[in-house]
Design a protein around this motif. Structure first.
Motif, short mmCIF file in Angstrom:
data_model
loop_
_atom_site.label_atom_id
_atom_site.label_comp_id
_atom_site.label_asym_id
_atom_site.label_seq_id
_atom_site.Cartn_x
_atom_site.Cartn_y
_atom_site.Cartn_z
N PHE A 166 -9.34 7.59 3.96
CA PHE A 166 -8.31 6.66 4.33
C PHE A 166 -7.73 5.83 3.16
N VAL A 167 -8.69 5.09 2.59
CA VAL A 167 -8.46 4.31 1.35
C VAL A 167 -9.57 4.13 0.45
N GLU A 168 -9.34 3.85 -0.83
CA GLU A 168 -9.88 3.86 -2.05
C GLU A 168 -9.85 2.59 -2.67
N VAL A 169 -10.95 2.21 -3.45
CA VAL A 169 -10.74 1.10 -4.39
C VAL A 169 -9.46 1.16 -5.16
N GLY A 170 -8.51 0.25 -5.10
CA GLY A 170 -7.20 0.45 -5.94
C GLY A 170 -6.18 0.74 -5.08
N SER A 171 -6.26 1.34 -3.90
CA SER A 171 -5.10 1.76 -3.04
C SER A 171 -4.51 0.68 -2.65
N THR A 172 -2.98 0.87 -2.53
CA THR A 172 -2.15 -0.16 -2.05
C THR A 172 -2.12 0.05 -0.43
N ILE A 173 -2.12 -0.86 0.31
CA ILE A 173 -2.13 -0.70 1.68
C ILE A 173 -1.07 -1.80 2.32
N SER A 174 -0.37 -1.39 3.33
CA SER A 174 0.65 -2.17 4.19
C SER A 174 0.07 -2.43 5.63
N LYS A 175 0.68 -3.44 5.93
CA LYS A 175 0.01 -3.96 7.36
C LYS A 175 0.50 -2.86 8.29
N GLY A 176 -0.56 -2.61 9.05
CA GLY A 176 -0.63 -1.49 10.20
C GLY A 176 -0.93 -0.29 9.53
N ASP A 177 -1.36 -0.26 8.19
CA ASP A 177 -1.97 1.11 7.77
C ASP A 177 -3.44 1.33 8.21
N VAL A 178 -3.84 2.56 8.56
CA VAL A 178 -5.20 2.97 8.96
C VAL A 178 -6.09 2.77 7.66
N VAL A 179 -7.13 1.99 7.75
CA VAL A 179 -8.13 1.95 6.63
C VAL A 179 -9.32 2.49 6.78
#
Length: 163
Positions: free
Chosen positions: A107-120
């Motif tokens: 779903f995410v890696e170190v350095g990934s940009t996330i937004s509120k509500g994104d599945v991590v």
């Protein structure tokens, strides 16, 4: 009673200062005990109706879940370095997975940009896979848990830089 209600009950007991709370319903019993450090220790005992139990079966009780020991004092300087980051914590007990399935990307890696509500990530609890969504927007700085590892309630999973 669902997992969210149990989690809210645990938080309430920990904040209230009560040392022990017992809740008994028709199909289950929950006992929550707090320690001196304020951490809640929870014992879940699932009770089955008498007709459903075989005649020779012995009663089964769950062992208490011990509270995690307090962090050593030597870890205090590391906490200062991470104070500018927001921690995404586990909302439940279960198994942490970084991917939706073994053949899919994380779903995410170190350095990934996330937004509120994104599945991590997802946390498996009792054969149910629960998607954990980000409550903040930012950049993933650190993943604190290994894939397919057991996690506890309120355990830190990710550090996010909100800037």
């Amino acid at each position: 009673m669902d997992i969210r209600e149990i989690q809210n009950l645990i938080k309430f007991v920990a904040k209230s200062g009560a040392t022990e709370v017992k809740l008994e319903m028709d199909d289950f019993k929950i006992t929550i005990k707090t320690t001196e450090a304020g951490a809640a220790e929870t014992t879940y005992i699932q009770q089955m109706p008498m007709q459903a139990m075989p005649q020779m079966a012995a009663p089964v009780a769950a062992a208490p879940v011990s509270a995690a020991p307090a962090a050593p004092v030597a870890a205090a300087p590391a906490a200062d370095d991470n104070s500018k980051y927001i921690t995404i914590k586990s909302p439940m007990i279960g198994t942490f997975y970084r991917k939706p399935s073994p053949d899919k990307p994380t779903f995410v890696e170190v350095g990934s940009t996330i937004s509120k509500g994104d599945v991590v990530c997802v946390i498996e609890a009792m054969k149910l896979f629960n998607e954990i969504e980000a409550e903040v927007s930012g950049k993933i700085v650190k993943v604190l848990v290994d894939d397919a590892s057991p996690v506890e309630f309120d355990q830190p999973l990710f550090l996010v830089d909100p800037s």
